[in-house]
Design an enzyme around this catalytic site. Structure first.
Site, PDB file in Angstrom:
ATOM      1  N   ASP A   1      38.319  -9.187  54.704  1.00 33.33           N
ATOM      2  CA  ASP A   1      39.257  -8.285  55.375  1.00 33.33           C
ATOM      3  C   ASP A   1      40.263  -9.090  56.181  1.00 33.33           C
ATOM      4  O   ASP A   1      40.611 -10.211  55.804  1.00 33.33           O
ATOM      5  CB  ASP A   1      38.473  -7.301  56.265  1.00 33.33           C
ATOM      6  CG  ASP A   1      39.097  -5.914  56.288  1.00 33.33           C
ATOM      7  OD1 ASP A   1      40.254  -5.805  56.692  1.00 33.33           O
ATOM      8  OD2 ASP A   1      38.421  -4.950  55.898  1.00 33.33           O
TER       9      ASP A   1
ATOM     10  N   HIS B   1      41.883  -3.869  61.336  1.00 36.79           N
ATOM     11  CA  HIS B   1      41.228  -3.315  60.156  1.00 36.79           C
ATOM     12  C   HIS B   1      39.890  -3.998  59.887  1.00 36.79           C
ATOM     13  O   HIS B   1      38.863  -3.342  59.663  1.00 36.79           O
ATOM     14  CB  HIS B   1      42.161  -3.465  58.962  1.00 36.79           C
ATOM     15  CG  HIS B   1      41.763  -2.698  57.748  1.00 36.79           C
ATOM     16  ND1 HIS B   1      40.948  -3.219  56.773  1.00 36.79           N
ATOM     17  CD2 HIS B   1      42.077  -1.437  57.334  1.00 36.79           C
ATOM     18  CE1 HIS B   1      40.775  -2.328  55.814  1.00 36.79           C
ATOM     19  NE2 HIS B   1      41.450  -1.236  56.123  1.00 36.79           N
TER      20      HIS B   1
ATOM     21  N   SER C   1      38.822   2.907  53.389  1.00 39.51           N
ATOM     22  CA  SER C   1      38.465   1.631  54.018  1.00 39.51           C
ATOM     23  C   SER C   1      37.351   1.799  55.025  1.00 39.51           C
ATOM     24  O   SER C   1      36.581   0.877  55.268  1.00 39.51           O
ATOM     25  CB  SER C   1      39.689   1.031  54.726  1.00 39.51           C
ATOM     26  OG  SER C   1      40.589   0.462  53.817  1.00 39.51           O
TER      27      SER C   1
END
Length: 1005
Positions: free
Chosen positions: A221, A291, A610
């Protein structure tokens, strides 16, 4: 105006002028393309400043030179089964892990290194990054000639242009620099909107298999924010851990405290292509967007009793596997990364010794080819015993746009598990239920103003863009804004004294929320936008509104339900593979984030697949800890066969196997998993068909409906007792399904193979039929989803979500593509004229959003009898300054919308419609004057009716997959106008619905 949007009508006296009143604007209220500005709140819209354009989709120039991924012919360590003289097998046995430190592994790696050097030297290239564990190959900058040389080398399996994918994120705003090592920890971690794993109120529970103890989850990520309390525990590294802590800018060795057991970053290809990382990034494992931190803490964040965001308490949270450890592999830069760097991350993760990988990264509109380099790396990781969870994608509005669709990957869609509703009450009593995560003022009525009427249209006041609003006009008022940059709009209204913000979406987007630290309500549907906009037009100076938290549950079908943004099946890349696999919490998930990319917050609410994927990664870690002998396929099967239906749909095209049920998955009774040989064969096939793979699902996309299809599935008892399982079939209307044997009795550890035969009975052609097969035992139950689409005259790698692909054709040069081989006989109804009627209506607002009740909308009802082949409705006007849009409804259900950017020649249709009352709405989105003159045409074509004679000429026999032309020529000259007919085909007595055929006399002259 918004591309693809319909406008709204106001009062009959509204002049056809632009919002500035100039009288000659052609843009209306909304700018083209604004419907694409925001999709999800998965971290990409946290920072309302400069948008990052670091999305270099291709690394190769027009001449063919650039960055490439080269896969060599020999197997990597994970899958090498022997065969090279003097080099022992390195591929682990089933149930065992790869040991990259063993003598055979070291020897074979040396062999691969030598081969790679020889290949590179022969082509005269310099290797950029080398892979040996989960992928055998390298990345390099190549010329077109070097590409050709490598492709001709028998030691090379494939040469692929490197491509970018990921989650776009703008550069961060604050803090401008990351904290120094040792900065104080934040005050709480993260989870997926449900009680923390194991214990109440976020309190830690005794570590064990049920909390993921001993497992390492690798997260590919944007990196990690190590100071978060989600990761604030010192833990010893597992004995099998072989990774490292790679330091870099603002990331030191102490940040790998055991909870974060290792960290690496991969940017070789990114740097080779661009020279530097994007603005706001740092060259280290540190997360500057949020994220990666969010996904890591969702999977394995520590329990925290109470999370506070901007002073508001959101209660206890925890990762799914709070005692699992996290290995960080930063492969995204500014939210984007090249596959060459991602493969390097996968390669390192497998060598390091992770048990689970999470991949919350995807491609725009999903995968476009099977067996990509990343997919091959994940296959080899799977063969080495690593479970891979990956996000399905966030393009639910378009079916088939599935990312990460390889059959060895568990592809996860998103579910809504919290309502988070808010209710808007307008001054006329209209109630609209949207969403909000902010504190709202309550039921008190307040004045409301439309942003466009409270600022400068040229500066984007309709969207409440920063700097566009007049403080004097919004002070103390609720401001209504069209959807764009929600964070920027909220900041603009808050800074200038507005009381609250209501955001409406002129084209209908997705049900998403964020935390704005300001009263914000989001109305996600186009219907709601029309109601609000129309009210604002009728009350430009006296609009009233009240905002309160809570609603009536109407914003979703129920809980849990599939999120509207979650990508839906079928998998458009390969036949016989069923995707998505399942759904998990993915809407409004509160988890740890990077303060650098989230306004200084330590926690935030994100939405997207996600967020769902790491939930499954955490669940897999628990299953691996509970059953250390299970393979990744067994884990995937347990999660899928025990999943439960969501509310609002049981279609596997939307929910896959259903909503993950971890409690049942720990004791599934049966597992259905493919063998390594099956997966490898699939990976080596140019156009693979996965229906024969031993997967816990059956997908028959584009199958020959004239013949039965038989597949097999092998069931293995992983329980502790002998058990008899009896099969049953649910749904699948019109299909005849036989399971043989109908029941199996299995002792622990034993397997049985069953044959499943599916025959089309009365099931519709060219449309999906879905259902499931369940094996029910005394103590366990295992269910697999089934989806079948018998291919009649048109293949379709997408779902039945609106337009009938290939159904409309011209009678002078008709075209069809049969899905069967055999004799071919056709018949036709002949042609019936389209009936046209002229109308006039007063103009509404110039530009805006469609509302059925507004002025500027003409309503026309049609009665559709039973056994109708199709209904076609068209609009037109002679006024070049008028733009019409068309909507076809059955009751309150939208059947078809035709709202192209600037044309009044709109068309809506429905093939084989249900009988009943249909309503067409014609909307003058841009009226050319105070009165709009136009025509509506309609044709209702009966299936067995005889109209004016016509001669059908078609082939006498067809072969599956080939394209054929046909003509339907009128027997007599036609009068002026459009005519419609229906054709129907048959083969060996089996009737296949055909085409809706149109023509004009001019086509035959």
């Amino acid at each position: 105006m918004i591309a693809g949007t319909t406008g709204v009508a106001g009062s009959a006296s509204a002049a056809p002028t632009g919002p500035s009143g100039s009288g000659n604007s052609t843009t209306g209220y909304f700018t083209a393309g604004s419907d694409k500005r925001v999709t999800l709140t998965d971290g990409a819209d946290r920072r309302p400043e400069r948008r990052n354009d670091a999305s270099r989709q291709s690394s190769v120039d027009a001449a063919g030179s650039g960055m490439y991924v080269v896969e060599l012919a020999e197997e990597p360590l994970t899958s090498y089964a022997g065969g090279v003289s003097g080099l022992a097998r390195t591929r682990p046995d089933a149930g065992h892990r790869l040991d990259v430190t063993s003598a055979p592994a070291r020897a074979y790696r040396g062999h691969l290194d030598a081969q790679r050097s020889a290949v590179a030297a022969a082509a005269g290239i310099q290797v950029n990054a080398a892979y040996t564990t989960a992928f055998n190959g390298f990345s390099a900058r190549l010329t077109a000639q070097q590409v050709a040389t490598l492709r001709a080398d028998k030691r090379v399996r494939a040469v692929t242009a490197s491509r970018a994918l990921g989650t776009r994120t703008p550069p961060p705003t604050a803090p401008s620099t990351p904290p120094s090592p040792g900065a104080p920890a934040a005050t709480a971690p993260a989870v997926p909107g449900q009680p923390p794993a194991g214990g109440p109120a976020g309190k830690p529970v005794k570590p064990g298999p049920g909390t993921g103890t001993g497992m390492v989850i690798g997260v590919l990520d944007t990196g990690i924010w190590p100071e978060s309390a989600s990761f604030a525990r010192r833990m010893p590294a597992p004995a099998t851990w072989r990774g490292t802590c790679q330091t870099g800018a603002a990331f030191v060795a102490e940040h790998c405290n055991g909870k974060i057991v290792g960290a690496r970053y991969f940017a070789d290809t990114w740097l080779a292509g661009g020279g530097s990382v994007p603005e706001g990034e740092v060259l280290s494992p540190r997360d500057m967007s949020g994220h990666g931190t969010h996904t890591a803490s969702t999977a394995a964040g520590l329990p925290v009793s109470d999370v506070t965001i901007d002073g508001r308490r959101f209660g206890p949270i925890s990762g799914v596997a709070p005692d699992a450890q996290i290995a960080v592999y930063k492969v995204l830069w500014g939210g984007m990364g090249f596959d060459a760097d991602i493969i390097a991350g996968i390669d390192a993760a497998v060598a390091d010794g992770v048990q689970v990988l999470n991949f919350s990264i995807g491609s725009d509109l999903g995968d476009w080819e099977a067996n990509t380099p990343i997919g091959i790396a994940f296959l080899n990781a799977t063969l080495a015993g690593v479970f891979v969870a990956a996000s399905a994608g966030n393009t639910g509005i378009v079916s088939g746009a599935i990312s990460n669709a390889a059959p060895w990957v568990t592809t996860v869609g998103a579910a809504v598990t919290n309502l988070d509703e808010a209710t808007v009450k307008l001054g006329d009593g209209t109630k609209l239920v949207g969403g909000s995560l902010d504190a709202l003022p309550g039921d008190d009525s307040r004045p409301m103003v439309f942003g466009d009427q409270a600022g400068s249209p040229d500066l984007g006041a309709v969207y409440c863009e920063p700097g566009s609003l007049d403080a004097a006009k919004i002070k103390g008022k609720v401001v209504a804004c069209a959807l764009s940059d929600m964070f920027g709009s909220a900041a603009e209204i808050k800074a200038k004294g507005g009381a609250a913000m209501v955001v409406f979406d002129p084209v209908g987007n997705y049900r998403i929320n964020s935390i704005f630290n300001f009263p914000v309500v989001y109305l996600p549907t186009e219907k709601q936008a029309g109601a609000l906009f129309n009210y604002l037009m009728r009350h430009p100076t006296d609009a009233k509104i009240s905002l309160r938290s809570g609603g009536d549950g109407s914003s979703v079908p129920g809980l849990p339900s599939v999120a509207d943004f979650s990508s839906t099946g079928p998998d458009k890349v390969t036949l016989g593979v069923f995707k998505t696999d399942l759904v998990a919490p993915g809407s409004n998930i509160i988890a740890a984030v990077s303060p650098a990319g989230n306004f200084g917050r330590s926690y935030d609410a994100y939405s997207g697949t996600s967020m769902a994927s790491p939930y499954v990664a955490g669940a897999a870690a628990i299953l691996r800890a509970t059953h250390p002998d299970w393979s990744p396929g067994a884990v995937a099967s347990a999660l899928r066969t025990t999943a439960t239906d969501t509310v609002g749909t049981s279609s596997p095209l939307e929910q896959g196997s259903g909503f993950v049920n971890l409690a049942k998955a720990t004791n599934p009774g049966l597992v259905i998993q493919p063998t390594a040989k099956e997966l490898v064969t699939f990976s080596e096939t140019a156009q693979p068909d996965g229906k024969e793979l031993n997967l816990p699902a059956i997908s028959l996309r584009e199958y020959d409906g004239t013949r039965p299809v038989t597949v097999t599935r092998t069931l293995t008892n992983v329980g502790k007792a002998k058990e008899t399982y009896r099969s049953s079939v649910s749904d699948l209307p019109g299909m005849k399904v036989t399971v043989s044997p109908a029941s199996v009795t299995l002792a622990p550890g034993t397997s049985a193979t069953v044959s499943i035969t599916l025959r089309r009975g009365s099931a519709p052609w060219d449309r999906y039929v879905t259902g499931s097969i369940t094996w029910q035992g005394k103590a366990h139950s295992a269910r697999i989803p089934v989806a079948a689409r018998p291919w009649g005259i048109t293949p379709r790698p997408y779902a039945d979500d609106g337009e009938e692909f290939g159904r409309m054709t011209n009678g002078a040069f008709g075209l069809l593509q049969p899905g069967f081989t055999g004799p071919f006989v056709g018949r036709s109804t002949g042609y019936t004229p389209m009936q046209r009627t002229s109308y006039s209506m007063p103009a509404g607002v110039y530009g805006g959003v469609f509302d059925p009740k507004a002025t500027g909308v003409q309503k026309v009802d049609f009665t559709v009898p039973a056994n109708t082949a199709g209904i076609v409705v068209e609009t037109n006007t002679d006024d070049p300054n008028t733009n019409l849009d068309l909507y076809l409804y059955k009751g309150d259900t939208l059947i078809y919308s035709s709202d192209r950017y600037w044309t009044s020649a709109e068309q809506a249709y429905k093939f084989l419609p249900e009988a009943g009352r249909y309503t067409a709405y014609v909307f003058a989105q841009f009226p050319g004057g105070p009165v709009v003159d136009f025509q509506i045409g309609h044709a209702i074509i009966g299936r067995n009716t005889t109209y004016a004679g016509a001669t059908l000429e078609a082939p006498a026999a067809v072969e599956r997959g080939l394209s054929y032309g046909f003509t339907l020529k009128p027997n007599k000259p036609l009068v002026e106008g459009d005519f419609w007919a229906y054709t129907e085909w048959s083969t060996n007595g089996t009737v296949v619905p055909g085409n809706l055929v149109y023509t004009q006399q001019g086509s035959w002259q």
